[in-house]
Motif scaffolding. Structure first.
Motif, PDB file in Angstrom:
ATOM      1  N   GLU A  13       0.861  -1.189   0.000  1.00 13.21           N
ATOM      2  CA  GLU A  13       0.000   0.000   0.000  1.00 13.21           C
ATOM      3  C   GLU A  13       0.892   1.232   0.000  1.00 13.21           C
ATOM      4  N   ASP A  57      -2.817  -3.354  -2.717  1.00 10.51           N
ATOM      5  CA  ASP A  57      -3.735  -2.356  -3.264  1.00 10.51           C
ATOM      6  C   ASP A  57      -3.730  -2.455  -4.791  1.00 10.51           C
ATOM      7  N   THR A  84      -6.958  -5.518  -2.785  1.00 11.79           N
ATOM      8  CA  THR A  84      -7.905  -4.529  -2.272  1.00 11.79           C
ATOM      9  C   THR A  84      -8.243  -3.573  -3.406  1.00 11.79           C
ATOM     10  N   THR A  85      -9.518  -3.398  -3.656  1.00 13.85           N
ATOM     11  CA  THR A  85      -9.931  -2.636  -4.822  1.00 13.85           C
ATOM     12  C   THR A  85     -11.221  -1.881  -4.535  1.00 13.85           C
ATOM     13  N   LYS A 108     -12.778  -1.686  -0.995  1.00 16.63           N
ATOM     14  CA  LYS A 108     -12.535  -0.490  -0.206  1.00 16.63           C
ATOM     15  C   LYS A 108     -13.792   0.363  -0.213  1.00 16.63           C
TER      16      LYS A 108
END
Length: 382
Positions: A13, A57, A84-85, A108
């Protein structure tokens, strides 16, 4: 899980505030963080053996989370890989999941307790996989011992059969000359010439069958082998030569070889082992022939292609296809749906391609087709 092999979570991230929040909120886990694609790859290379979960991410300053997770899949396939999107990128995340590069995705903004449960579930899955790997290693060692025993017991009689056939072949011209003289003098009675010629042809059949049997033994030993591949012998290779060699020596059933077409690219080259690729091709040909067995009009198409990105080799048959619930597991060790299968062939193919810096993927539709694609990076010798 012993203490020497920690189950770490790697967060990739680029926002420092999110990194701090992650460390503060999930301090009960063994966490490490990276802010860029380059940092993540470096951590995976240096500490890969201890990384159990990779949470990346979608967008990074120098690449994407999919790039990180795809690389982790090649180098650390047992790690759980999550993306993570945002809602806007869900379709891209689904593509990455379907292609196998990503285990799953998390939307997210995070719901903190939900993410905590995701991390716990991922660690539990990782530990279960490690236990499965330990069991598989035991099976693999048993298989190696069994394969070596079979090879030893079979090669000796095969060698004797071949030596006897060669001895007969050495004296066959003299025997044929005596036969012709006897036939000309009328002392041979009613012996049919066709039977004598058939005996001569049988010698070639015997030698071919011995060679095929030894090939099957070599395939079994190569597929069962778990030792690291000898990369010191790797060199630049022509993929077309490997395909032609595999097709020339594979023990096809009668009429099956005619159902195979090759679309060659003479520029298609890769860095690796020609012997290793030939064994990979044997496994793929075997699977394709089994898929075509009950489809008289089906065929296998092998295509080679060289691009600026590297080399690719595609195996496509329009046979029985693979069921959707089976497809995600076909490269797993000892996974098979056949009564007499060992479940080691495609797992060997994946390990071999990874050793050569490449990858193998499969697409299939039940009752329609199956396509395996082998890819190597641009062929520049390291």
């Amino acid at each position: 899980m012993n203490q020497e092999q920690p189950a770490r979570i790697l967060l990739v991230e680029d926002e420092p505030a999110i990194q701090r929040l992650f460390r503060h909120t999930y301090g009960e886990f063994d966490l490490i963080t990276a802010g860029t694609l380059a940092e993540a790859l470096q951590l995976l290379e240096n500490e890969g053996s201890g990384i159990a979960v990779v949470l990346a991410d979608h967008y990074l300053p120098d690449g994407t989370g999919v790039d990180v997770l795809s690389w982790a899949r090649q180098q650390r396939p047992q790690a759980i890989r999550m993306l993570t999107t945002s809602h806007a990128q869900v379709s891209q995340a689904l593509v990455a999941v379907n292609e196998g590069g990503v285990t799953g995705y998390i939307l997210k903004p995070w719901e903190l307790e939900t993410l905590r449960q995701h991390l716990r579930d991922a660690l539990r899955t990782y530990r279960e996989r490690q236990q499965e790997l330990a069991l598989l290693e035991g099976k693999r060692q048993t298989l190696i011992s069994l394969a070596s025993s079979i090879a030893h017991e079979m090669r000796t009689p095969l060698a004797t059969i071949r030596l006897r056939a060669e001895a007969i072949a050495e004296h066959w011209p003299m025997l044929m000359a005596l036969y012709r003289d006897a036939l000309a003098s009328g002392t041979l009675g009613s012996t049919r010439p066709g039977r004598v010629h058939a005996l001569g042809n049988s010698l070639d059949v015997i030698r071919d069958e011995v060679d095929r049997s030894n090939l099957v033994i070599d395939m079994l030993l190569a597929s069962a082998n778990t030792e690291a591949f000898d990369t010191a012998s790797f060199a630049m290779q022509h993929a077309g030569d490997c395909v032609r060699e595999a097709l020339a020596h594979y023990p096809f059933e009668p009429g099956m070889a005619a159902r195979v077409t090759l679309h060659d690219d003479p520029h298609c080259r890769f860095y690796g082992s020609d012997v290793l690729l030939v064994f990979v091709l044997y496994n793929l040909i075997k699977n394709a022939c089994q898929a075509l067995a009950n489809h008289d009009s089906a065929h296998l198409r092998i295509s080679l292609r060289q691009t600026s990105c590297g080399a690719s080799l595609t195996f496509t048959d329009n046979g029985s296809g693979i069921a959707p619930e089976v497809l995600p597991r076909i490269f797993d060790d000892f996974y098979t749906t056949r009564m007499v299968g060992t479940g080691i062939g495609l797992a060997f193919c994946r390990r071999a391609m990874q050793a050569m810096g490449g990858e193998i993927r499969c697409r299939s539709r039940l009752g329609r087709y199956t396509s395996f694609r082998l890819r190597w990076p641009r062929a520049n010798q390291p």
